[in-house]
Design a protein around this motif. Sequence first.
Motif, PDB file in Angstrom:
ATOM      1  N   TYR A   1       0.818  -1.375  -0.205  1.00 11.72           N
ATOM      2  CA  TYR A   1      -0.061   0.231  -0.068  1.00 11.72           C
ATOM      3  C   TYR A   1       1.035   1.371   0.012  1.00 11.72           C
ATOM      4  CZ  TYR A   1      -4.142   3.047   1.239  1.00 11.72           C
ATOM      5  OH  TYR A   1      -4.812   4.003   1.299  1.00 11.72           O
TER       6      TYR A   1
ATOM      7  N   GLU B   1      -8.498  -0.413  -2.925  1.00 12.40           N
ATOM      8  CA  GLU B   1      -7.372   0.116  -2.446  1.00 12.40           C
ATOM      9  C   GLU B   1      -6.097  -0.686  -3.231  1.00 12.40           C
ATOM     10  OE1 GLU B   1      -7.030   2.946  -0.817  1.00 12.40           O
ATOM     11  OE2 GLU B   1      -9.176   2.983  -0.646  1.00 12.40           O
TER      12      GLU B   1
ATOM     13  N   ALA C   1      -1.875   0.647  -4.810  1.00 15.95           N
ATOM     14  CA  ALA C   1      -1.097  -0.480  -4.081  1.00 15.95           C
ATOM     15  C   ALA C   1      -0.168  -0.789  -5.561  1.00 15.95           C
ATOM     16  CB  ALA C   1      -1.719  -1.647  -3.424  1.00 15.95           C
TER      17      ALA C   1
END
Length: 399
Positions: free
Chosen positions: A302, A357, A362
Amino acid sequence: MPQLTSGHEITLLRNGEQFFPALISAIDASVDEVRLETYIFHFDRSGESVAHALVCAAQRGARVYLVMDGIGSPPVPPQWVQTFAQAGVSWQCFSPLGRLGLLVPVRWRRLHRKLCVVDGRVAFCGGINILDDRWDMHQGALESPRLDFAVQVKGPLVREIHQAMLQFWTRLQATKAIEHLAFEQARQTLKQGKVAVLPDAAAHKHDMGLRAAFLVRDNVRNRTRIERAYCKAIADAREEVLIANAYFLPGRKLRHALMHAAQRGVSVRLLLQGRYESFLQFHAYRPVYGKLLAAGVEIFEYKLGFLHAKVAVIDREWATVGSSNLDPLSLLLAREANVVVESRPFASQLRTELLHELQTHASPLVAQTHAQRPWTQRCLDHLAFAAVRCFLFLTENRY
Protein backbone atom coordinates in the motif's frame (compact mmCIF):
# COMPACT_ATOMS: atom_id res chain seq x y z
CA MET A 1 -13.21 -22.81 16.79
CA PRO A 2 -15.56 -19.84 17.36
CA GLN A 3 -19.27 -20.56 17.50
CA LEU A 4 -20.95 -18.20 15.04
CA THR A 5 -24.41 -17.07 16.09
CA SER A 6 -27.21 -15.18 14.35
CA GLY A 7 -29.34 -12.19 15.28
CA HIS A 8 -26.73 -9.45 14.87
CA GLU A 9 -26.62 -6.20 12.97
CA ILE A 10 -23.06 -5.34 11.96
CA THR A 11 -22.03 -2.17 10.13
CA LEU A 12 -18.64 -1.68 8.50
CA LEU A 13 -16.93 1.62 9.34
CA ARG A 14 -13.99 2.89 7.33
CA ASN A 15 -11.43 5.21 8.90
CA GLY A 16 -12.06 7.78 11.58
CA GLU A 17 -14.25 9.70 9.16
CA GLN A 18 -17.01 7.13 9.71
CA PHE A 19 -15.90 5.67 13.04
CA PHE A 20 -15.72 8.76 15.25
CA PRO A 21 -19.19 10.18 14.39
CA ALA A 22 -20.75 6.75 15.06
CA LEU A 23 -18.82 6.29 18.31
CA ILE A 24 -19.57 9.78 19.62
CA SER A 25 -23.24 9.51 18.63
CA ALA A 26 -23.55 6.28 20.63
CA ILE A 27 -21.80 7.81 23.66
CA ASP A 28 -23.98 10.93 23.44
CA ALA A 29 -27.07 8.71 23.63
CA SER A 30 -25.79 6.74 26.63
CA VAL A 31 -27.90 6.49 29.78
CA ASP A 32 -26.30 3.89 32.07
CA GLU A 33 -22.75 2.92 31.08
CA VAL A 34 -19.91 3.50 28.64
CA ARG A 35 -16.82 1.27 28.47
CA LEU A 36 -13.93 2.13 26.16
CA GLU A 37 -10.57 0.41 25.62
CA THR A 38 -7.88 1.57 23.22
CA TYR A 39 -4.18 1.23 22.54
CA ILE A 40 -3.75 4.91 21.69
CA PHE A 41 -5.77 7.74 23.17
CA HIS A 42 -4.27 10.91 21.78
CA PHE A 43 -5.79 14.22 22.80
CA ASP A 44 -5.81 15.71 19.32
CA ARG A 45 -8.98 17.02 17.65
CA SER A 46 -10.56 13.58 17.34
CA GLY A 47 -9.38 12.45 20.78
CA GLU A 48 -10.74 15.54 22.48
CA SER A 49 -14.11 15.04 20.78
CA VAL A 50 -14.31 11.53 22.23
CA ALA A 51 -13.06 12.72 25.63
CA HIS A 52 -15.69 15.46 25.69
CA ALA A 53 -18.42 12.90 24.89
CA LEU A 54 -17.20 10.70 27.77
CA VAL A 55 -17.24 13.65 30.17
CA CYS A 56 -20.76 14.65 29.13
CA ALA A 57 -21.95 11.06 29.60
CA ALA A 58 -20.49 10.96 33.10
CA GLN A 59 -22.04 14.32 33.98
CA ARG A 60 -25.45 12.95 32.93
CA GLY A 61 -25.00 10.14 35.45
CA ALA A 62 -23.71 7.32 33.23
CA ARG A 63 -20.87 5.18 34.58
CA VAL A 64 -17.86 5.75 32.33
CA TYR A 65 -14.83 3.44 32.26
CA LEU A 66 -11.77 4.11 30.09
CA VAL A 67 -8.61 2.02 29.69
CA MET A 68 -5.67 3.06 27.53
CA ASP A 69 -2.33 1.34 27.00
CA GLY A 70 0.69 2.53 28.93
CA ILE A 71 3.01 2.50 25.91
CA GLY A 72 0.65 3.34 23.05
CA SER A 73 -0.95 6.35 24.73
CA PRO A 74 0.95 9.50 25.65
CA PRO A 75 0.40 10.93 29.16
CA VAL A 76 -3.06 12.36 29.69
CA PRO A 77 -2.80 16.18 29.70
CA PRO A 78 -3.22 17.61 33.23
CA GLN A 79 -6.34 19.57 32.28
CA TRP A 80 -8.03 16.37 31.12
CA VAL A 81 -6.96 14.51 34.27
CA GLN A 82 -8.76 17.21 36.24
CA THR A 83 -11.77 17.22 33.91
CA PHE A 84 -12.14 13.43 34.11
CA ALA A 85 -11.92 13.57 37.90
CA GLN A 86 -14.52 16.32 38.22
CA ALA A 87 -16.94 14.56 35.86
CA GLY A 88 -16.49 11.15 37.46
CA VAL A 89 -14.84 9.37 34.52
CA SER A 90 -13.03 6.27 35.82
CA TRP A 91 -9.87 5.68 33.80
CA GLN A 92 -6.75 3.55 33.99
CA CYS A 93 -3.47 3.28 32.14
CA PHE A 94 -2.67 -0.37 31.43
CA SER A 95 0.83 -1.55 32.38
CA PRO A 96 2.86 1.69 32.45
CA LEU A 97 6.52 1.07 31.68
CA GLY A 98 7.97 2.08 35.03
CA ARG A 99 11.67 2.67 35.67
CA LEU A 100 12.99 -0.45 33.94
CA GLY A 101 10.74 -0.04 30.90
CA LEU A 102 10.79 -2.85 28.37
CA LEU A 103 13.65 -4.58 30.20
CA VAL A 104 10.91 -6.34 32.17
CA PRO A 105 9.47 -9.02 29.81
CA VAL A 106 5.98 -8.83 31.33
CA ARG A 107 5.80 -5.25 30.04
CA TRP A 108 5.85 -6.61 26.47
CA ARG A 109 2.24 -7.71 26.96
CA ARG A 110 0.21 -4.77 25.75
CA LEU A 111 -3.45 -3.78 25.52
CA HIS A 112 -3.86 -3.50 21.77
CA ARG A 113 -7.60 -4.11 21.33
CA LYS A 114 -9.99 -1.28 20.50
CA LEU A 115 -13.42 -1.85 22.00
CA CYS A 116 -16.39 0.15 23.19
CA VAL A 117 -19.77 -0.87 24.62
CA VAL A 118 -22.56 1.62 25.33
CA ASP A 119 -25.50 0.69 27.57
CA GLY A 120 -25.22 -2.95 26.54
CA ARG A 121 -27.00 -2.10 23.27
CA VAL A 122 -24.22 -1.16 20.83
CA ALA A 123 -20.55 -2.11 20.59
CA PHE A 124 -17.55 -1.16 18.47
CA CYS A 125 -14.56 -3.33 17.56
CA GLY A 126 -11.75 -2.78 15.10
CA GLY A 127 -8.31 -1.38 14.50
CA ILE A 128 -9.01 2.35 14.84
CA ASN A 129 -7.34 4.09 17.76
CA ILE A 130 -8.55 7.31 19.36
CA LEU A 131 -6.24 9.20 17.07
CA ASP A 132 -6.87 11.55 14.16
CA ASP A 133 -6.67 9.92 10.71
CA ARG A 134 -4.14 12.47 9.51
CA TRP A 135 -1.80 12.39 12.49
CA ASP A 136 0.88 9.84 13.38
CA MET A 137 2.54 9.62 16.78
CA HIS A 138 6.00 9.42 15.18
CA GLN A 139 5.60 10.90 11.69
CA GLY A 140 3.45 13.89 12.64
CA ALA A 141 0.96 15.29 10.12
CA LEU A 142 0.03 12.92 7.28
CA GLU A 143 -0.79 13.86 3.70
CA SER A 144 -3.29 11.02 3.36
CA PRO A 145 -5.45 9.42 6.06
CA ARG A 146 -4.36 6.00 7.28
CA LEU A 147 -6.43 3.09 5.99
CA ASP A 148 -8.30 1.31 8.77
CA PHE A 149 -11.62 -0.34 9.60
CA ALA A 150 -13.95 -1.03 12.52
CA VAL A 151 -17.43 -2.45 12.96
CA GLN A 152 -20.49 -1.29 14.87
CA VAL A 153 -22.32 -4.20 16.44
CA LYS A 154 -25.90 -4.57 17.71
CA GLY A 155 -27.56 -7.71 18.98
CA PRO A 156 -26.48 -10.61 21.23
CA LEU A 157 -22.78 -10.23 20.44
CA VAL A 158 -22.73 -6.99 22.41
CA ARG A 159 -23.15 -8.96 25.63
CA GLU A 160 -20.01 -11.02 24.91
CA ILE A 161 -17.97 -7.91 24.22
CA HIS A 162 -19.26 -6.26 27.37
CA GLN A 163 -18.39 -9.32 29.45
CA ALA A 164 -14.81 -9.34 28.14
CA MET A 165 -14.40 -5.65 28.96
CA LEU A 166 -15.97 -6.01 32.41
CA GLN A 167 -13.66 -8.91 33.31
CA PHE A 168 -10.63 -6.97 32.16
CA TRP A 169 -11.58 -3.89 34.18
CA THR A 170 -12.22 -5.90 37.35
CA ARG A 171 -8.89 -7.71 36.99
CA LEU A 172 -7.13 -4.36 36.68
CA GLN A 173 -8.90 -3.16 39.81
CA ALA A 174 -8.04 -6.37 41.65
CA THR A 175 -4.39 -6.09 40.63
CA LYS A 176 -4.30 -2.54 41.95
CA ALA A 177 -5.86 -3.68 45.24
CA ILE A 178 -3.31 -6.48 45.60
CA GLU A 179 -0.49 -4.02 45.03
CA HIS A 180 -1.84 -2.11 48.02
CA LEU A 181 -2.25 -5.32 50.03
CA ALA A 182 -6.05 -5.02 49.97
CA PHE A 183 -6.61 -8.73 49.40
CA GLU A 184 -10.26 -8.87 50.51
CA GLN A 185 -11.08 -5.94 48.25
CA ALA A 186 -9.36 -7.73 45.36
CA ARG A 187 -11.38 -10.90 46.00
CA GLN A 188 -14.65 -8.98 46.04
CA THR A 189 -13.71 -7.06 42.89
CA LEU A 190 -13.00 -10.27 40.95
CA LYS A 191 -16.26 -11.76 42.18
CA GLN A 192 -18.21 -8.76 40.91
CA GLY A 193 -16.66 -9.09 37.45
CA LYS A 194 -17.75 -12.69 36.85
CA VAL A 195 -21.29 -11.85 35.76
CA ALA A 196 -22.24 -8.88 33.67
CA VAL A 197 -25.51 -7.27 34.75
CA LEU A 198 -26.99 -6.43 31.38
CA PRO A 199 -30.39 -6.73 29.79
CA ASP A 200 -30.58 -9.36 27.06
CA ALA A 201 -29.82 -7.73 23.74
CA ALA A 202 -32.61 -8.37 21.27
CA ALA A 203 -31.80 -10.24 18.10
CA HIS A 204 -32.30 -8.22 14.95
CA LYS A 205 -34.98 -9.67 12.71
CA HIS A 206 -33.53 -8.59 9.40
CA ASP A 207 -29.97 -9.92 9.64
CA MET A 208 -30.21 -11.58 6.17
CA GLY A 209 -28.47 -14.72 7.34
CA LEU A 210 -25.55 -12.88 8.96
CA ARG A 211 -23.71 -14.89 11.60
CA ALA A 212 -20.88 -13.59 13.76
CA ALA A 213 -18.49 -14.38 16.60
CA PHE A 214 -16.36 -12.32 18.94
CA LEU A 215 -12.75 -13.47 19.36
CA VAL A 216 -10.23 -12.31 21.92
CA ARG A 217 -6.55 -13.11 22.32
CA ASP A 218 -5.07 -12.93 25.78
CA ASN A 219 -2.36 -14.67 27.80
CA VAL A 220 -4.68 -16.97 29.74
CA ARG A 221 -7.30 -19.12 28.00
CA ASN A 222 -7.41 -17.50 24.59
CA ARG A 223 -3.82 -17.55 23.41
CA THR A 224 -4.43 -18.78 19.84
CA ARG A 225 -8.13 -18.20 19.06
CA ILE A 226 -7.60 -15.50 16.44
CA GLU A 227 -4.72 -17.29 14.72
CA ARG A 228 -6.66 -20.58 14.64
CA ALA A 229 -9.68 -18.82 13.15
CA TYR A 230 -7.51 -17.44 10.34
CA CYS A 231 -5.87 -20.82 9.70
CA LYS A 232 -9.20 -22.66 9.61
CA ALA A 233 -10.81 -20.17 7.24
CA ILE A 234 -7.77 -20.21 4.91
CA ALA A 235 -7.64 -24.02 4.97
CA ASP A 236 -11.30 -24.13 3.94
CA ALA A 237 -10.91 -21.53 1.19
CA ARG A 238 -11.92 -22.66 -2.30
CA GLU A 239 -11.64 -19.51 -4.41
CA GLU A 240 -10.09 -16.48 -2.77
CA VAL A 241 -8.17 -15.24 0.26
CA LEU A 242 -7.85 -11.46 0.55
CA ILE A 243 -6.01 -10.08 3.59
CA ALA A 244 -5.06 -6.51 4.51
CA ASN A 245 -2.71 -6.35 7.47
CA ALA A 246 -0.45 -3.58 8.69
CA TYR A 247 2.22 -5.66 10.44
CA PHE A 248 2.63 -8.99 8.73
CA LEU A 249 5.06 -11.60 9.98
CA PRO A 250 2.97 -14.78 10.24
CA GLY A 251 4.14 -17.85 12.12
CA ARG A 252 4.81 -21.23 10.55
CA LYS A 253 1.21 -22.49 10.67
CA LEU A 254 -0.25 -19.38 9.11
CA ARG A 255 2.47 -19.17 6.44
CA HIS A 256 1.89 -22.80 5.48
CA ALA A 257 -1.88 -22.26 5.34
CA LEU A 258 -1.41 -19.37 2.91
CA MET A 259 1.10 -21.25 0.74
CA HIS A 260 -0.99 -24.43 0.63
CA ALA A 261 -4.05 -22.41 -0.37
CA ALA A 262 -2.16 -20.77 -3.24
CA GLN A 263 -0.68 -24.10 -4.36
CA ARG A 264 -4.13 -25.71 -4.62
CA GLY A 265 -5.33 -22.92 -6.90
CA VAL A 266 -6.88 -20.44 -4.48
CA SER A 267 -6.25 -16.78 -5.31
CA VAL A 268 -4.29 -15.48 -2.32
CA ARG A 269 -3.67 -11.73 -2.23
CA LEU A 270 -2.07 -9.77 0.60
CA LEU A 271 -2.31 -5.99 0.96
CA LEU A 272 0.58 -5.01 3.23
CA GLN A 273 2.31 -1.91 4.52
CA GLY A 274 4.40 -0.34 1.78
CA ARG A 275 5.78 2.69 3.60
CA TYR A 276 8.66 2.88 6.04
CA GLU A 277 7.35 3.27 9.59
CA SER A 278 10.09 1.73 11.72
CA PHE A 279 13.23 -0.37 11.22
CA LEU A 280 11.70 -3.66 12.39
CA GLN A 281 8.39 -3.07 10.65
CA PHE A 282 10.03 -2.38 7.31
CA HIS A 283 12.89 -4.87 7.34
CA ALA A 284 12.00 -7.84 9.57
CA TYR A 285 8.94 -8.83 7.56
CA ARG A 286 10.55 -9.06 4.14
CA PRO A 287 12.53 -12.30 4.51
CA VAL A 288 9.25 -14.27 4.59
CA TYR A 289 7.98 -12.70 1.36
CA GLY A 290 10.20 -14.83 -0.89
CA LYS A 291 8.66 -18.18 0.08
CA LEU A 292 5.15 -16.78 -0.13
CA LEU A 293 5.76 -15.36 -3.60
CA ALA A 294 7.34 -18.64 -4.76
CA ALA A 295 4.22 -20.51 -3.64
CA GLY A 296 1.99 -18.26 -5.74
CA VAL A 297 0.85 -15.79 -3.09
CA GLU A 298 0.41 -12.28 -4.52
CA ILE A 299 1.70 -9.43 -2.37
CA PHE A 300 0.73 -5.78 -2.85
CA GLU A 301 2.27 -2.89 -0.94
CA TYR A 302 0.00 0.00 0.00
CA LYS A 303 1.53 3.31 -1.12
CA LEU A 304 -1.06 6.06 -0.69
CA GLY A 305 -0.57 6.44 3.06
CA PHE A 306 -0.10 4.29 6.12
CA LEU A 307 -1.95 1.00 6.19
CA HIS A 308 -3.33 0.20 9.64
CA ALA A 309 -6.11 -2.27 8.74
CA LYS A 310 -6.33 -5.77 10.19
CA VAL A 311 -9.06 -7.35 8.06
CA ALA A 312 -9.66 -10.30 5.75
CA VAL A 313 -12.26 -11.67 3.32
CA ILE A 314 -12.35 -15.32 2.27
CA ASP A 315 -14.51 -16.76 -0.52
CA ARG A 316 -16.66 -13.59 -0.47
CA GLU A 317 -18.51 -14.89 2.58
CA TRP A 318 -16.19 -15.09 5.63
CA ALA A 319 -14.71 -11.83 6.93
CA THR A 320 -12.94 -10.54 10.00
CA VAL A 321 -12.34 -7.01 11.30
CA GLY A 322 -10.34 -6.32 14.42
CA SER A 323 -7.18 -5.16 16.13
CA SER A 324 -4.95 -8.20 15.61
CA ASN A 325 -2.00 -7.93 13.29
CA LEU A 326 -0.50 -11.15 11.94
CA ASP A 327 2.84 -10.79 13.69
CA PRO A 328 4.44 -12.05 16.93
CA LEU A 329 3.44 -9.07 19.05
CA SER A 330 -0.26 -9.50 18.28
CA LEU A 331 -0.40 -13.29 18.10
CA LEU A 332 1.82 -14.06 21.09
CA LEU A 333 1.74 -11.18 23.56
CA ALA A 334 -0.91 -8.49 23.10
CA ARG A 335 -4.55 -8.43 24.13
CA GLU A 336 -6.47 -8.36 20.86
CA ALA A 337 -10.10 -8.51 19.71
CA ASN A 338 -11.64 -9.39 16.35
CA VAL A 339 -15.17 -9.86 15.10
CA VAL A 340 -15.69 -12.68 12.58
CA VAL A 341 -18.65 -12.27 10.22
CA GLU A 342 -20.17 -14.86 7.91
CA SER A 343 -22.30 -12.90 5.47
CA ARG A 344 -22.09 -12.40 1.72
CA PRO A 345 -23.35 -8.78 1.77
CA PHE A 346 -20.91 -7.75 4.54
CA ALA A 347 -17.97 -9.66 3.03
CA SER A 348 -18.71 -8.21 -0.41
CA GLN A 349 -18.71 -4.68 0.98
CA LEU A 350 -15.34 -5.16 2.69
CA ARG A 351 -13.95 -6.95 -0.36
CA THR A 352 -14.96 -4.04 -2.62
CA GLU A 353 -13.17 -1.60 -0.33
CA LEU A 354 -9.99 -3.69 -0.29
CA LEU A 355 -9.93 -4.36 -4.02
CA HIS A 356 -10.30 -0.64 -4.75
CA GLU A 357 -7.25 0.14 -2.59
CA LEU A 358 -5.30 -2.79 -3.97
CA GLN A 359 -5.96 -1.81 -7.59
CA THR A 360 -5.54 1.96 -7.28
CA HIS A 361 -3.16 2.64 -4.40
CA ALA A 362 -0.90 -0.40 -4.18
CA SER A 363 2.02 -1.83 -6.12
CA PRO A 364 2.52 -5.56 -6.76
CA LEU A 365 5.68 -7.10 -5.38
CA VAL A 366 7.43 -9.05 -8.14
CA ALA A 367 9.29 -12.17 -7.03
CA GLN A 368 12.35 -11.52 -9.21
CA THR A 369 12.60 -7.89 -8.12
CA HIS A 370 12.26 -8.91 -4.49
CA ALA A 371 15.02 -11.52 -4.87
CA GLN A 372 17.33 -8.99 -6.54
CA ARG A 373 16.94 -6.17 -4.01
CA PRO A 374 20.29 -4.57 -3.05
CA TRP A 375 22.54 -6.61 -0.77
CA THR A 376 22.55 -3.78 1.76
CA GLN A 377 18.78 -4.02 2.09
CA ARG A 378 18.92 -7.81 2.32
CA CYS A 379 21.47 -7.54 5.13
CA LEU A 380 19.24 -5.13 7.01
CA ASP A 381 16.25 -7.42 6.40
CA HIS A 382 18.01 -10.44 7.86
CA LEU A 383 19.44 -8.43 10.73
CA ALA A 384 15.94 -7.23 11.66
CA PHE A 385 14.53 -10.74 11.23
CA ALA A 386 17.24 -12.12 13.53
CA ALA A 387 16.30 -9.49 16.12
CA VAL A 388 12.70 -10.72 16.02
CA ARG A 389 13.87 -14.34 16.38
CA CYS A 390 15.95 -13.32 19.39
CA PHE A 391 12.91 -11.60 20.86
CA LEU A 392 10.86 -14.78 20.39
CA PHE A 393 13.59 -16.81 22.09
CA LEU A 394 13.51 -14.50 25.10
CA THR A 395 9.74 -14.83 25.39
CA GLU A 396 10.08 -18.65 25.19
CA ASN A 397 7.40 -18.78 22.50
CA ARG A 398 7.32 -21.06 19.49
CA TYR A 399 6.04 -19.27 16.44
